[in-house]
Enzyme design. Structure first.
Site, PDB file in Angstrom:
ATOM      1  N   GLU A 212       0.861  -1.192   0.047  1.00 58.15           N
ATOM      2  CA  GLU A 212      -0.031  -0.252  -0.051  1.00 58.15           C
ATOM      3  C   GLU A 212       0.906   1.154   0.088  1.00 58.15           C
ATOM      4  O   GLU A 212       1.170   1.498   1.046  1.00 58.15           O
ATOM      5  CB  GLU A 212      -0.985   0.046   1.430  1.00 58.15           C
ATOM      6  CG  GLU A 212      -1.796  -0.813   1.356  1.00 58.15           C
ATOM      7  CD  GLU A 212      -2.996  -1.341   0.280  1.00 58.15           C
ATOM      8  OE1 GLU A 212      -3.201  -0.006  -0.215  1.00 58.15           O
ATOM      9  OE2 GLU A 212      -3.733  -2.269   0.010  1.00 58.15           O
ATOM     10  N   CYS A 246      -2.112   9.383   2.015  1.00 53.94           N
ATOM     11  CA  CYS A 246      -1.817   8.910   0.952  1.00 53.94           C
ATOM     12  C   CYS A 246      -2.950   9.234  -0.285  1.00 53.94           C
ATOM     13  O   CYS A 246      -2.352   9.461  -1.539  1.00 53.94           O
ATOM     14  CB  CYS A 246      -1.508   7.403   0.901  1.00 53.94           C
ATOM     15  SG  CYS A 246      -3.023   6.584   1.530  1.00 53.94           S
TER      16      CYS A 246
HETATM   17  P1  NAD Z   1       7.338   5.317   7.741  1.00 49.69           P
HETATM   18  O1  NAD Z   1       8.409   6.034   7.767  1.00 49.69           O
HETATM   19  O2  NAD Z   1       6.444   4.944   9.006  1.00 49.69           O
HETATM   20  O3  NAD Z   1       7.467   4.008   7.165  1.00 49.69           O
HETATM   21  C1  NAD Z   1       6.736   2.771   6.996  1.00 49.69           C
HETATM   22  C2  NAD Z   1       7.410   1.647   7.707  1.00 49.69           C
HETATM   23  O4  NAD Z   1       8.332   1.095   6.997  1.00 49.69           O
HETATM   24  C3  NAD Z   1       7.414   1.807   9.174  1.00 49.69           C
HETATM   25  O5  NAD Z   1       6.993   0.835   9.893  1.00 49.69           O
HETATM   26  C4  NAD Z   1       9.075   1.633   9.071  1.00 49.69           C
HETATM   27  O6  NAD Z   1       9.918   1.012  10.180  1.00 49.69           O
HETATM   28  C5  NAD Z   1       9.387   0.573   7.714  1.00 49.69           C
HETATM   29  N1  NAD Z   1      10.610   0.905   7.148  1.00 49.69           N
HETATM   30  C6  NAD Z   1      11.247   2.421   6.976  1.00 49.69           C
HETATM   31  N2  NAD Z   1      12.400   2.227   6.372  1.00 49.69           N
HETATM   32  C7  NAD Z   1      12.711   0.648   6.204  1.00 49.69           C
HETATM   33  C8  NAD Z   1      13.880  -0.076   5.620  1.00 49.69           C
HETATM   34  N3  NAD Z   1      14.868   0.395   5.239  1.00 49.69           N
HETATM   35  N4  NAD Z   1      13.536  -1.399   5.693  1.00 49.69           N
HETATM   36  C9  NAD Z   1      12.237  -1.962   6.032  1.00 49.69           C
HETATM   37  N5  NAD Z   1      11.097  -1.315   6.759  1.00 49.69           N
HETATM   38  C10 NAD Z   1      11.557   0.039   6.749  1.00 49.69           C
HETATM   39  O7  NAD Z   1       6.249   5.771   6.693  1.00 49.69           O
HETATM   40  P2  NAD Z   1       6.469   6.429   5.195  1.00 49.69           P
HETATM   41  O8  NAD Z   1       7.058   5.661   4.172  1.00 49.69           O
HETATM   42  O9  NAD Z   1       7.035   7.783   5.359  1.00 49.69           O
HETATM   43  O10 NAD Z   1       4.879   6.479   4.951  1.00 49.69           O
HETATM   44  C11 NAD Z   1       4.744   7.706   3.964  1.00 49.69           C
HETATM   45  C12 NAD Z   1       4.350   6.934   2.643  1.00 49.69           C
HETATM   46  O11 NAD Z   1       3.160   6.172   2.868  1.00 49.69           O
HETATM   47  C13 NAD Z   1       3.451   8.120   1.690  1.00 49.69           C
HETATM   48  O12 NAD Z   1       4.104   7.691   0.505  1.00 49.69           O
HETATM   49  C14 NAD Z   1       2.102   7.634   1.774  1.00 49.69           C
HETATM   50  O13 NAD Z   1       1.433   7.923   0.508  1.00 49.69           O
HETATM   51  C15 NAD Z   1       2.247   6.079   1.789  1.00 49.69           C
HETATM   52  N6  NAD Z   1       1.143   5.890   2.528  1.00 49.69           N
HETATM   53  C16 NAD Z   1       0.204   4.714   1.833  1.00 49.69           C
HETATM   54  C17 NAD Z   1      -1.065   4.370   2.199  1.00 49.69           C
HETATM   55  C18 NAD Z   1      -1.982   3.328   1.246  1.00 49.69           C
HETATM   56  O14 NAD Z   1      -2.790   2.847   1.949  1.00 49.69           O
HETATM   57  N7  NAD Z   1      -1.663   3.134   0.210  1.00 49.69           N
HETATM   58  C19 NAD Z   1      -1.491   4.932   3.484  1.00 49.69           C
HETATM   59  C20 NAD Z   1      -0.709   5.568   4.494  1.00 49.69           C
HETATM   60  C21 NAD Z   1       0.631   6.148   3.689  1.00 49.69           C
END
Ligand code: NAD
Length: 441
Positions: A212, A246
């Site tokens: 997602e 998102c």
């Molecule tokens: P975040 O920083 O919370 O990261 C998401 C998860 O990935 C966390 O649990 C984190 O620990 C893990 N993570 C981070 N780096 C990692 C790595 N190198 N290896 C493994 N795991 C790792 O969140 P974010 O990525 O900043 O979230 C924002 C993004 O998420 C935006 O792009 C947004 O559009 C997207 N998003 C999508 C949805 C959807 O339903 N499609 C919903 C919410 C957010």
């Protein structure tokens, strides 16, 4: 608040192995057992609404009016419709006495990795679906929303069967070790770059994934739209959670003559919501952390340098504040158009025809949501048939998320797979072909 305690890395393989062993006791198969787990989750949500609200407020300075009720509704939906969602699907028989059907079998152990922008919902909605489908589950909340992660840890440990649902906390190091373990399905919510890391790790075990992800969701506004309504909806979504959604509108595509009326209504909507001095309004949400704030300030700096800001543009690092901002004269080459904005900055790209808007959308990656504001059925068909996106909404933004009869997910760079309602059961089950043939034939 004391900092969230990360799970010791050396303990992670055993937590996952134990969860896999529990699945093999077959306890999660019966629908009654699954309902027990879902009822525990529902109790957890209902009895702790105040604490959950406070944690979300502390992380993002916003209300939980949307997030907690959504989790409750999703969990109740699984409890109420579990028989219907999980029933065998009849196939066509080859011989007269055959019984051919598709049985939705639990996959095993599911890993849920959540993101910070809806720190409770993005963990608990997938959890509800994975439990309803009869799996054991490991949860990994985002470390960036630490009040929520901390509370989730306490509540999950108190309310949920620890052999069925485990929670692991950590950042990159812990998640990397977690992803080295073998799962039967991984659902990850977050940015596209980490989505690739998750998929690569999953490939080692041929584990299926639901990703997602994000992207730049466009809103096309045509001359056949109700301009005021379009502007109000877009304005509301752009500041909800401070644009850290998102599905929010990333940028507007509209003819030049609609730009001014749109801008005026958007500004009017923001001022109606937060007053003329938004910075002083205590209910205006904040950016999650310094890192995201610095990134957004970089975008503001770039548009300010080119004199493209027509409203807003201010920020305050100490209070993690970014003012709602409108940017015009935007070219597709501008920095602001390169990546998902994920903040309250709204670029307007002028486009003189629907065909031009479609071309612009098709020149980028497939968005998670595509919004068309138009009362013209031909324009709707034109957009639906010539673009690709996770979802397409006409005359609204993001509202499909709450309709659990529709699948929720992206396509291409905005993700793969889908969940919500019966689609969650399908995501966390194997569609097993069963054919029972009489041995007397
Ligand atoms: P975040 O920083 O919370 O990261 C998401 C998860 O990935 C966390 O649990 C984190 O620990 C893990 N993570 C981070 N780096 C990692 C790595 N190198 N290896 C493994 N795991 C790792 O969140 P974010 O990525 O900043 O979230 C924002 C993004 O998420 C935006 O792009 C947004 O559009 C997207 N998003 C999508 C949805 C959807 O339903 N499609 C919903 C919410 C957010």
């Amino acid at each position: 608040m004391t900092a969230i305690e990360f799970t010791p890395v050396h303990s992670i393989p055993k937590i996952v192995a134990d969860s896999r062993a529990t699945f093999l006791t077959h306890r999660t198969q019966s629908l009654e057992f699954r309902k027990q787990q879902l009822r525990a989750l529902l109790r957890m949500l209902e009895e702790n609404a105040d604490d959950l609200t406070a944690a979300i407020k502390a992380d993002l300075n916003r209300s939980a009016d949307f997030e907690i009720p959504t989790c409750i509704r999703a969990t109740k939906d699984f409890i109420d419709n579990l028989e219907k969602y999980t029933q065998n699907q009849k196939g066509t028989n080859v011989l007269d006495h055959d019984d051919s059907y598709v049985r939705l079998s639990p996959l095993g152990t599911v890993l849920v990795i959540g993101a910070w922008n809806f720190p409770i919902m993005l963990v608990l909605e997938p959890l509800a679906g994975a439990l309803a489908a009869g799996n054991t589950v490991i949860l990994k909340p985002s470390e960036n929303s630490e009040h929520s992660a901390k509370l989730l840890t306490r509540l999950v440990e108190k309310y949920m069967d620890p052999t069925i649902v485990s929670i692991i906390n950590g950042a990159v190091e812990e998640t990397t070790v977690l992803l080295e373990q073998r799962f039967d399905h991984i659902i990850y919510t977050g940015n596209t770059m980490v989505g690739r890391i998750v998929m690569q790790a999953a490939a080692k075990h041929l584990t299926p994934v639901t990703l997602e992800l994000g992207g730049k969701c466009p809103a096309i506004i045509t001359s056949k739209a109700d301009i005021a309504k379009a502007a109000q909806k877009i304005a509301g979504w752009k500041v909800a959670n401070c644009g850290q959604i998102c599905l929010t509108v990333d940028y507007i595509l509209c003819p030049k003559d609609l730009q001014e009326p749109l801008i005026q209504t958007i500004i009017g909507t923001w001022q109606h919501m937060f007053g003329a001095n938004i910075k002083d309004n205590k209910s205006y949400p904040k950016i999650i952390n310094k890192r995201q704030h610095t990134r957004l300030e970089g975008l503001l700096k770039a548009v300010k340098a080119e004199n493209k800001v027509v409203y807003g543009g201010n920020s305050d690092a100490e209070n993690l504040y970014i003012e709602p901002t409108i940017v015009t004269e935007v070219s597709l080459k501008d920095t602001i158009m390169q990546d998902e904005i994920f903040g309250p900055i709204l670029p307007i790209v002028t486009s003189e025809s629907l065909a031009e808007s479609i071309n612009i959308i098709n020149s980028g990656e497939h968005p998670l949501g595509l919004y068309l504001f138009s009362e013209d059925k031909h324009e709707v068909e034109e957009v639906l048939s010539k673009t690709r996106s996770g979802a397409a909404i006409v005359n609204d933004v993001a509202s499909h998320f709450l309709n659990h009869s529709l699948p929720f997910g992206g396509v291409g760079n905005s993700g793969m797979g889908r969940y919500h309602g019966k689609y969650s059961i399908e995501a966390f089950s194997h569609q097993r072909a069963v054919m029972v043939r009489s041995s007397h034939l």
